[in-house]
Design a protein around this motif. Structure first.
Motif, PDB file in Angstrom:
ATOM      1  N   LEU A 196      51.510  24.598  39.356  1.00  0.00           N
ATOM      2  CA  LEU A 196      50.128  24.573  41.002  1.00  0.00           C
ATOM      3  C   LEU A 196      49.523  23.809  41.245  1.00  0.00           C
ATOM      4  O   LEU A 196      48.598  22.669  39.895  1.00  0.00           O
ATOM      5  N   ASP A 197      49.689  22.760  41.792  1.00  0.00           N
ATOM      6  CA  ASP A 197      48.447  21.456  42.233  1.00  0.00           C
ATOM      7  C   ASP A 197      46.719  23.013  42.747  1.00  0.00           C
ATOM      8  O   ASP A 197      46.959  23.890  42.826  1.00  0.00           O
ATOM      9  N   CYS A 198      45.722  22.147  42.421  1.00  0.00           N
ATOM     10  CA  CYS A 198      44.633  22.912  42.444  1.00  0.00           C
ATOM     11  C   CYS A 198      43.420  21.450  41.772  1.00  0.00           C
ATOM     12  O   CYS A 198      43.703  20.981  41.611  1.00  0.00           O
ATOM     13  N   SER A 199      42.158  21.737  41.811  1.00  0.00           N
ATOM     14  CA  SER A 199      41.416  20.584  41.967  1.00  0.00           C
ATOM     15  C   SER A 199      40.296  21.310  40.517  1.00  0.00           C
ATOM     16  O   SER A 199      39.919  19.945  40.135  1.00  0.00           O
ATOM     17  N   ASP A 200      40.437  22.011  40.035  1.00  0.00           N
ATOM     18  CA  ASP A 200      40.603  22.244  38.999  1.00  0.00           C
ATOM     19  C   ASP A 200      41.326  22.841  37.766  1.00  0.00           C
ATOM     20  O   ASP A 200      41.305  23.978  37.138  1.00  0.00           O
ATOM     21  N   PRO A 201      42.304  22.574  37.250  1.00  0.00           N
ATOM     22  CA  PRO A 201      43.263  22.936  36.451  1.00  0.00           C
ATOM     23  C   PRO A 201      42.789  23.762  35.852  1.00  0.00           C
ATOM     24  O   PRO A 201      42.881  25.396  35.448  1.00  0.00           O
ATOM     25  N   GLU A 202      41.736  23.747  34.353  1.00  0.00           N
ATOM     26  CA  GLU A 202      40.997  24.695  33.634  1.00  0.00           C
ATOM     27  C   GLU A 202      40.797  25.625  33.693  1.00  0.00           C
ATOM     28  O   GLU A 202      40.584  26.777  33.594  1.00  0.00           O
ATOM     29  N   ALA A 203      39.928  26.175  34.673  1.00  0.00           N
ATOM     30  CA  ALA A 203      39.561  26.917  35.962  1.00  0.00           C
ATOM     31  C   ALA A 203      40.635  27.555  36.142  1.00  0.00           C
ATOM     32  O   ALA A 203      40.528  29.474  36.082  1.00  0.00           O
ATOM     33  N   LEU A 204      41.425  27.163  37.379  1.00  0.00           N
ATOM     34  CA  LEU A 204      42.520  28.338  37.243  1.00  0.00           C
ATOM     35  C   LEU A 204      43.308  28.137  36.309  1.00  0.00           C
ATOM     36  O   LEU A 204      44.142  30.097  35.826  1.00  0.00           O
ATOM     37  N   ALA A 205      43.602  27.919  35.555  1.00  0.00           N
ATOM     38  CA  ALA A 205      44.798  28.219  34.145  1.00  0.00           C
ATOM     39  C   ALA A 205      43.240  29.949  32.890  1.00  0.00           C
ATOM     40  O   ALA A 205      44.267  30.729  32.808  1.00  0.00           O
ATOM     41  N   ALA A 206      42.397  29.242  33.397  1.00  0.00           N
ATOM     42  CA  ALA A 206      41.279  30.836  32.932  1.00  0.00           C
ATOM     43  C   ALA A 206      41.268  31.655  33.741  1.00  0.00           C
ATOM     44  O   ALA A 206      42.174  32.982  32.976  1.00  0.00           O
ATOM     45  N   PHE A 207      41.689  31.693  34.750  1.00  0.00           N
ATOM     46  CA  PHE A 207      41.996  32.837  35.749  1.00  0.00           C
ATOM     47  C   PHE A 207      43.595  33.530  35.508  1.00  0.00           C
ATOM     48  O   PHE A 207      43.360  35.078  35.413  1.00  0.00           O
ATOM     49  N   LEU A 216      49.152  49.372  41.165  1.00  0.00           N
ATOM     50  CA  LEU A 216      48.590  48.142  42.394  1.00  0.00           C
ATOM     51  C   LEU A 216      46.948  48.297  42.704  1.00  0.00           C
ATOM     52  O   LEU A 216      46.392  46.893  42.457  1.00  0.00           O
ATOM     53  N   ASP A 217      46.538  49.082  42.885  1.00  0.00           N
ATOM     54  CA  ASP A 217      44.635  49.885  42.113  1.00  0.00           C
ATOM     55  C   ASP A 217      44.378  48.771  41.506  1.00  0.00           C
ATOM     56  O   ASP A 217      43.383  48.150  41.726  1.00  0.00           O
ATOM     57  N   GLU A 218      44.548  49.189  40.497  1.00  0.00           N
ATOM     58  CA  GLU A 218      44.028  48.582  39.057  1.00  0.00           C
ATOM     59  C   GLU A 218      44.358  48.046  38.998  1.00  0.00           C
ATOM     60  O   GLU A 218      43.921  46.351  39.114  1.00  0.00           O
ATOM     61  N   ALA A 219      45.387  46.825  39.780  1.00  0.00           N
ATOM     62  CA  ALA A 219      45.647  45.761  39.450  1.00  0.00           C
ATOM     63  C   ALA A 219      44.538  44.360  40.027  1.00  0.00           C
ATOM     64  O   ALA A 219      43.944  43.435  39.663  1.00  0.00           O
ATOM     65  N   GLU A 220      44.936  45.265  41.508  1.00  0.00           N
ATOM     66  CA  GLU A 220      44.098  44.639  42.549  1.00  0.00           C
ATOM     67  C   GLU A 220      42.616  44.646  42.344  1.00  0.00           C
ATOM     68  O   GLU A 220      41.964  43.577  42.104  1.00  0.00           O
ATOM     69  N   ALA A 221      42.013  45.582  41.895  1.00  0.00           N
ATOM     70  CA  ALA A 221      40.483  45.539  41.125  1.00  0.00           C
ATOM     71  C   ALA A 221      40.010  44.556  40.436  1.00  0.00           C
ATOM     72  O   ALA A 221      39.371  43.877  39.952  1.00  0.00           O
ATOM     73  N   LEU A 222      40.849  44.493  39.152  1.00  0.00           N
ATOM     74  CA  LEU A 222      40.667  43.619  38.325  1.00  0.00           C
ATOM     75  C   LEU A 222      40.671  42.595  38.738  1.00  0.00           C
ATOM     76  O   LEU A 222      39.903  40.881  38.084  1.00  0.00           O
ATOM     77  N   LEU A 223      41.897  42.180  39.405  1.00  0.00           N
ATOM     78  CA  LEU A 223      42.095  40.205  40.019  1.00  0.00           C
ATOM     79  C   LEU A 223      40.539  40.319  41.004  1.00  0.00           C
ATOM     80  O   LEU A 223      40.292  38.865  40.426  1.00  0.00           O
ATOM     81  N   LEU A 224      40.457  41.225  41.346  1.00  0.00           N
ATOM     82  CA  LEU A 224      39.289  41.021  42.646  1.00  0.00           C
ATOM     83  C   LEU A 224      38.293  40.269  41.978  1.00  0.00           C
ATOM     84  O   LEU A 224      37.147  39.519  41.930  1.00  0.00           O
ATOM     85  N   GLU A 225      37.648  41.274  41.360  1.00  0.00           N
ATOM     86  CA  GLU A 225      36.374  40.525  39.658  1.00  0.00           C
ATOM     87  C   GLU A 225      36.747  39.584  38.909  1.00  0.00           C
ATOM     88  O   GLU A 225      36.152  38.601  38.872  1.00  0.00           O
ATOM     89  N   LEU A 226      38.285  39.099  38.632  1.00  0.00           N
ATOM     90  CA  LEU A 226      38.844  37.994  38.717  1.00  0.00           C
ATOM     91  C   LEU A 226      38.316  37.008  38.309  1.00  0.00           C
ATOM     92  O   LEU A 226      38.414  35.462  38.586  1.00  0.00           O
ATOM     93  N   GLY A 227      38.119  37.142  40.179  1.00  0.00           N
ATOM     94  CA  GLY A 227      37.978  35.736  41.220  1.00  0.00           C
ATOM     95  C   GLY A 227      38.465  35.726  42.364  1.00  0.00           C
ATOM     96  O   GLY A 227      38.988  34.798  42.842  1.00  0.00           O
ATOM     97  N   ALA A 228      39.919  36.536  42.625  1.00  0.00           N
ATOM     98  CA  ALA A 228      40.949  37.063  43.405  1.00  0.00           C
ATOM     99  C   ALA A 228      40.338  36.729  44.729  1.00  0.00           C
ATOM    100  O   ALA A 228      39.309  37.327  44.627  1.00  0.00           O
ATOM    101  N   ALA A 229      41.235  37.055  45.821  1.00  0.00           N
ATOM    102  CA  ALA A 229      40.174  37.022  46.691  1.00  0.00           C
ATOM    103  C   ALA A 229      41.324  38.182  48.207  1.00  0.00           C
ATOM    104  O   ALA A 229      42.642  37.953  47.632  1.00  0.00           O
ATOM    105  N   LYS A 230      41.777  39.035  48.570  1.00  0.00           N
ATOM    106  CA  LYS A 230      42.345  40.123  49.446  1.00  0.00           C
ATOM    107  C   LYS A 230      42.392  39.387  51.231  1.00  0.00           C
ATOM    108  O   LYS A 230      41.371  40.194  51.931  1.00  0.00           O
TER     109      LYS A 230
END
Length: 124
Positions: A12-23, A82-96
């Motif tokens: 995946l293309d991105c501006s910050d590879p290390e940050a996206l890999a960490a996510f 789904l609810d548990e995974a969504e909540a965790l991913l939102l905490e990690l920095g994802a958006a819905k």
């Protein structure tokens, strides 16, 4: 006769590879590739599949579901809850995003670099 090929990497293309890999490392538990750096970071997946993240100058995040900047690709993940995974991913920095075309069957989230990805409930 079709050419025999084995998929070895998705990048995946991105501006910050290390940050996206960490996510994605936090989200999946995959191990960081030992040669990861600030221009290209990777995660070692199952069966030798590498998920890579490469720095692109002037990177423009996809605009999902708008096609002003097309999504280009997306990843799909199966989860137990789904609810548990969504909540965790939102905490990690994802958006819905507001637009959710999957109803109760699946969810669309956006990673920190703007790539849409989907969560689907594991079949029992």
């Amino acid at each position: 006769m079709p050419l025999r090929m084995k998929l070895t990497a998705i990048t995946l293309d991105c501006s910050d590879p290390e940050a996206l890999a960490a996510f994605y490392r936090q989200a999946t538990g995959l191990e960081v590739h030992p040669k990861s750096n600030s221009d290209f970071a990777g995660l070692n997946g199952d069966y030798g599949l590498l998920i890579g993240f490469q720095r692109v100058d002037d990177y423009r995040a996809p605009c999902w579901p708008d096609q002003a900047v097309a999504q280009q690709l997306h990843l799909d993940f199966v989860v137990d809850d789904l609810d548990e995974a969504e909540a965790l991913l939102l905490e990690l920095g994802a958006a819905k995003p507001e637009y959710q075309p999957g109803g109760e069957g699946w969810r669309v989230l956006i990673d920190p670099a703007g790539h849409p990805f989907c969560l689907t409930k594991r079949a029992v």
